[in-house]
Design an enzyme around this catalytic site. Structure first.
Site, PDB file in Angstrom:
ATOM      1  N   PHE A  33       0.796  -1.220   0.000  1.00 24.64           N
ATOM      2  CA  PHE A  33       0.000   0.000   0.000  1.00 24.64           C
ATOM      3  C   PHE A  33       0.832   1.274   0.000  1.00 24.64           C
ATOM      4  O   PHE A  33       0.489   2.237  -0.678  1.00 24.64           O
ATOM      5  CB  PHE A  33      -0.945   0.007   1.221  1.00 24.64           C
ATOM      6  CG  PHE A  33      -1.978  -1.060   1.131  1.00 24.64           C
ATOM      7  CD1 PHE A  33      -3.157  -0.845   0.435  1.00 24.64           C
ATOM      8  CD2 PHE A  33      -1.767  -2.303   1.694  1.00 24.64           C
ATOM      9  CE1 PHE A  33      -4.112  -1.839   0.312  1.00 24.64           C
ATOM     10  CE2 PHE A  33      -2.719  -3.314   1.588  1.00 24.64           C
ATOM     11  CZ  PHE A  33      -3.884  -3.082   0.891  1.00 24.64           C
ATOM     12  N   GLN A  99      -3.246  -9.040   8.043  1.00 27.19           N
ATOM     13  CA  GLN A  99      -4.010  -7.913   7.503  1.00 27.19           C
ATOM     14  C   GLN A  99      -4.264  -8.137   6.016  1.00 27.19           C
ATOM     15  O   GLN A  99      -4.948  -7.346   5.376  1.00 27.19           O
ATOM     16  CB  GLN A  99      -3.218  -6.608   7.664  1.00 27.19           C
ATOM     17  CG  GLN A  99      -2.892  -6.246   9.095  1.00 27.19           C
ATOM     18  CD  GLN A  99      -1.841  -5.149   9.152  1.00 27.19           C
ATOM     19  OE1 GLN A  99      -2.150  -3.953   9.176  1.00 27.19           O
ATOM     20  NE2 GLN A  99      -0.579  -5.529   9.158  1.00 27.19           N
ATOM     21  N   ILE A 101      -5.454  -9.777   2.380  1.00 26.83           N
ATOM     22  CA  ILE A 101      -6.750 -10.197   1.852  1.00 26.83           C
ATOM     23  C   ILE A 101      -6.571 -11.158   0.684  1.00 26.83           C
ATOM     24  O   ILE A 101      -7.523 -11.496  -0.001  1.00 26.83           O
ATOM     25  CB  ILE A 101      -7.532  -8.946   1.375  1.00 26.83           C
ATOM     26  CG1 ILE A 101      -6.715  -8.162   0.322  1.00 26.83           C
ATOM     27  CG2 ILE A 101      -7.858  -8.040   2.573  1.00 26.83           C
ATOM     28  CD1 ILE A 101      -7.460  -6.989  -0.290  1.00 26.83           C
ATOM     29  N   HIS A 119      -8.654  -7.976   8.005  1.00 24.86           N
ATOM     30  CA  HIS A 119      -9.215  -7.085   6.984  1.00 24.86           C
ATOM     31  C   HIS A 119      -9.948  -7.843   5.885  1.00 24.86           C
ATOM     32  O   HIS A 119     -10.140  -7.327   4.788  1.00 24.86           O
ATOM     33  CB  HIS A 119      -8.112  -6.190   6.401  1.00 24.86           C
ATOM     34  CG  HIS A 119      -7.550  -5.214   7.403  1.00 24.86           C
ATOM     35  ND1 HIS A 119      -6.352  -4.554   7.230  1.00 24.86           N
ATOM     36  CD2 HIS A 119      -8.029  -4.792   8.604  1.00 24.86           C
ATOM     37  CE1 HIS A 119      -6.126  -3.775   8.287  1.00 24.86           C
ATOM     38  NE2 HIS A 119      -7.124  -3.903   9.136  1.00 24.86           N
ATOM     39  N   CYS A 127     -22.678  -9.599   0.540  1.00 25.93           N
ATOM     40  CA  CYS A 127     -23.670  -8.523   0.661  1.00 25.93           C
ATOM     41  C   CYS A 127     -23.419  -7.774   1.967  1.00 25.93           C
ATOM     42  O   CYS A 127     -23.232  -8.397   3.014  1.00 25.93           O
ATOM     43  CB  CYS A 127     -25.070  -9.114   0.663  1.00 25.93           C
ATOM     44  SG  CYS A 127     -26.334  -7.940   1.187  1.00 25.93           S
ATOM     45  N   CYS A 152     -27.578  -7.283  -3.851  1.00 26.78           N
ATOM     46  CA  CYS A 152     -27.876  -8.636  -3.388  1.00 26.78           C
ATOM     47  C   CYS A 152     -29.223  -9.131  -3.944  1.00 26.78           C
ATOM     48  O   CYS A 152     -30.200  -8.384  -3.939  1.00 26.78           O
ATOM     49  CB  CYS A 152     -27.920  -8.603  -1.860  1.00 26.78           C
ATOM     50  SG  CYS A 152     -28.261 -10.180  -1.089  1.00 26.78           S
ATOM     51  N   CYS A 155     -31.546  -9.419  -0.511  1.00 21.39           N
ATOM     52  CA  CYS A 155     -32.045  -8.256   0.253  1.00 21.39           C
ATOM     53  C   CYS A 155     -31.844  -6.920  -0.457  1.00 21.39           C
ATOM     54  O   CYS A 155     -32.190  -5.871   0.081  1.00 21.39           O
ATOM     55  CB  CYS A 155     -31.386  -8.221   1.626  1.00 21.39           C
ATOM     56  SG  CYS A 155     -29.687  -7.629   1.598  1.00 21.39           S
ATOM     57  N   ASN A 218      10.937  -6.059   8.390  1.00 20.97           N
ATOM     58  CA  ASN A 218      10.404  -5.099   7.417  1.00 20.97           C
ATOM     59  C   ASN A 218      11.540  -4.300   6.796  1.00 20.97           C
ATOM     60  O   ASN A 218      12.457  -3.887   7.494  1.00 20.97           O
ATOM     61  CB  ASN A 218       9.414  -4.137   8.106  1.00 20.97           C
ATOM     62  CG  ASN A 218       8.407  -3.547   7.156  1.00 20.97           C
ATOM     63  OD1 ASN A 218       7.611  -4.274   6.579  1.00 20.97           O
ATOM     64  ND2 ASN A 218       8.443  -2.241   6.966  1.00 20.97           N
ATOM     65  N   ILE A 236      12.024  -9.878   3.112  1.00 22.28           N
ATOM     66  CA  ILE A 236      11.337 -10.966   3.823  1.00 22.28           C
ATOM     67  C   ILE A 236      11.659 -12.337   3.233  1.00 22.28           C
ATOM     68  O   ILE A 236      11.952 -13.277   3.970  1.00 22.28           O
ATOM     69  CB  ILE A 236       9.805 -10.727   3.805  1.00 22.28           C
ATOM     70  CG1 ILE A 236       9.458  -9.500   4.647  1.00 22.28           C
ATOM     71  CG2 ILE A 236       9.043 -11.961   4.312  1.00 22.28           C
ATOM     72  CD1 ILE A 236       8.114  -8.880   4.322  1.00 22.28           C
TER      73      ILE A 236
HETATM   74  P1  OAD Z   1       2.047  -1.159   3.942  1.00 22.16           P
HETATM   75  O1  OAD Z   1       2.145  -0.935   2.462  1.00 22.16           O
HETATM   76  O2  OAD Z   1       1.635  -0.022   4.783  1.00 22.16           O
HETATM   77  O3  OAD Z   1       3.427  -1.702   4.514  1.00 22.16           O
HETATM   78  C1  OAD Z   1       4.109  -2.772   3.886  1.00 22.16           C
HETATM   79  C2  OAD Z   1       5.541  -2.752   4.389  1.00 22.16           C
HETATM   80  O4  OAD Z   1       6.210  -3.882   3.834  1.00 22.16           O
HETATM   81  C3  OAD Z   1       6.314  -1.515   3.953  1.00 22.16           C
HETATM   82  O5  OAD Z   1       6.840  -0.869   5.099  1.00 22.16           O
HETATM   83  C4  OAD Z   1       7.423  -2.059   3.037  1.00 22.16           C
HETATM   84  O6  OAD Z   1       8.672  -1.402   3.275  1.00 22.16           O
HETATM   85  C5  OAD Z   1       7.516  -3.499   3.460  1.00 22.16           C
HETATM   86  N1  OAD Z   1       7.914  -4.420   2.375  1.00 22.16           N
HETATM   87  C6  OAD Z   1       7.373  -4.546   1.144  1.00 22.16           C
HETATM   88  N2  OAD Z   1       7.957  -5.558   0.462  1.00 22.16           N
HETATM   89  C7  OAD Z   1       8.912  -6.079   1.276  1.00 22.16           C
HETATM   90  C8  OAD Z   1       9.859  -7.139   1.155  1.00 22.16           C
HETATM   91  N3  OAD Z   1       9.946  -7.883   0.045  1.00 22.16           N
HETATM   92  N4  OAD Z   1      10.696  -7.383   2.211  1.00 22.16           N
HETATM   93  C9  OAD Z   1      10.607  -6.624   3.348  1.00 22.16           C
HETATM   94  N5  OAD Z   1       9.723  -5.631   3.516  1.00 22.16           N
HETATM   95  C10 OAD Z   1       8.883  -5.356   2.504  1.00 22.16           C
HETATM   96  O7  OAD Z   1       1.068  -2.442   4.123  1.00 22.16           O
HETATM   97  P2  OAD Z   1       0.338  -2.930   5.460  1.00 22.16           P
HETATM   98  O8  OAD Z   1       1.113  -2.561   6.668  1.00 22.16           O
HETATM   99  O9  OAD Z   1      -0.021  -4.346   5.254  1.00 22.16           O
HETATM  100  O10 OAD Z   1      -5.992  -2.025   5.138  1.00 22.16           O
HETATM  101  O11 OAD Z   1      -0.976  -2.053   5.403  1.00 22.16           O
HETATM  102  C11 OAD Z   1      -1.899  -2.129   6.452  1.00 22.16           C
HETATM  103  C12 OAD Z   1      -3.293  -1.861   5.952  1.00 22.16           C
HETATM  104  O12 OAD Z   1      -3.337  -0.623   5.233  1.00 22.16           O
HETATM  105  C13 OAD Z   1      -3.792  -2.857   4.940  1.00 22.16           C
HETATM  106  O13 OAD Z   1      -4.272  -4.049   5.513  1.00 22.16           O
HETATM  107  C14 OAD Z   1      -4.879  -2.102   4.243  1.00 22.16           C
HETATM  108  C15 OAD Z   1      -4.161  -0.791   4.062  1.00 22.16           C
HETATM  109  O14 OAD Z   1      -4.960   0.314   3.937  1.00 22.16           O
HETATM  110  C16 OAD Z   1      -7.157  -1.486   4.767  1.00 22.16           C
HETATM  111  O15 OAD Z   1      -7.341  -1.051   3.646  1.00 22.16           O
HETATM  112  C17 OAD Z   1      -8.214  -1.465   5.822  1.00 22.16           C
HETATM  113 ZN    ZN Z   2     -28.196  -9.297   1.114  1.00 20.17          ZN
END
Ligand code: OAD
Ligand code: ZN
Length: 246
Positions: A33, A99, A101, A119, A127, A152, A155, A218, A236
């Protein structure tokens, strides 16, 4: 080195709870993201309230999802997923909190009931009124036929990917189970998350406060590096690759 220390901590731990974010799936071709090129550098999030209120927002939301169809369909578990699945099979990991999907923990061998999806899941639709599940293929056909995101058949409320958007309620059961796991593990490993989205980002801190060791893997610094026992600021796949098949 950090990886050796991680190996020791994994060997000594009886109960390990991993907590994953989008960074574990980037090597599978799924963008995260907040990195350069990440989803939120290209799009503004569509909040739940907008989705509910506006057909246009629902259409845009589904167009974005359909544009990702091939990426999600082609994605296979990466080294991070496979390493965690190995530790799960070895009995070290009771369940995983994610987190993500993308369904890749299930694809790597975790039983569905052992993947706690904070998430939701984007591989099917639901729906928002009655919770009726729909296959994405059905949504796509209706969208193509009607030129609009469908409602849906039970509903008549809007159908949405089975994910949690900003402004949407967190899933109660998953929050409860993630809380219990975080409070009852001896090692908690946060992997590939910037740890900026709450309440999900509360779990590493909760585990640490309950006495678990905390490891953060990270590429970039995260919000909670200062409370971790070990921070591995490295790729990772490379970091967890040695644990595949153990
Ligand atoms: P982010 O994009 O905020 O963070 C992903 C992290 O992974 C970043 O800090 C990158 O530096 C690191 N990264 C990416 N590739 C890597 C690799 N190969 N090795 C090591 N590190 C790596 O994503 P999330 O923390 O998952 O929720 O985001 C949290 C939530 O924000 C998501 O679940 C989503 C989003 O909005 C909703 O939409 C409700
Ligand atoms: Zn429905």
């Amino acid at each position: 080195s950090g990886v050796e220390r991680l190996g020791d901590m994994i060997a000594e731990a009886k109960t390990i709870v991993p907590f994953t974010g989008a960074g574990i799936s980037t090597e599978c071709g799924i963008p995260d993201f907040r990195s350069p090129g990440g989803i939120w550098t290209r799009y503004r999030p569509i909040e739940f309230g907008e989705f509910v209120a506006s057909q246009e927002a629902r259409d845009e939301s589904w167009r974005r999802r359909f544009a990702m169809d091939e990426v999600f369909a082609a994605a296979k578990p990466g080294r991070g997923h496979r390493a965690l699945a190995s530790l799960y099979r070895a009995g070290k990991i009771p369940a995983i909190i994610t987190q993500n999907i993308d369904n890749l923990h299930q694809a790597s061998g975790f039983a569905a009931e052992h993947v706690i999806e904070l998430h939701g899941n984007t591989t099917f639709a639901k729906c928002i009124g009655c919770g009726q599940a729909y296959q994405l293929g059905w949504v796509k056909r209706r969208f193509d036929d009607d030129g609009a995101a469908p409602n849906c058949t039970v509903c008549n409320e809007p159908v949405k990917t089975a994910t949690i958007s900003f402004g949407q309620m967190m899933p109660e059961d998953e929050m409860q189970r993630a809380t219990e796991l975080s409070q009852h593990c001896d090692l908690f490993i946060a992997i590939g998350s910037s740890l900026v989205v709450w309440p999900a980002a509360g779990f590493p801190m909760m585990a640490k406060n309950s006495g678990a060791g905390l490891v953060i893997i990270n590429r970039e610094p995260t919000e909670q590096d200062d409370i971790a026992d070990l921070v591995i600021r490295h790729d990772i796949g490379e970091t967890l690759g040695p644990f595949v098949g153990n």
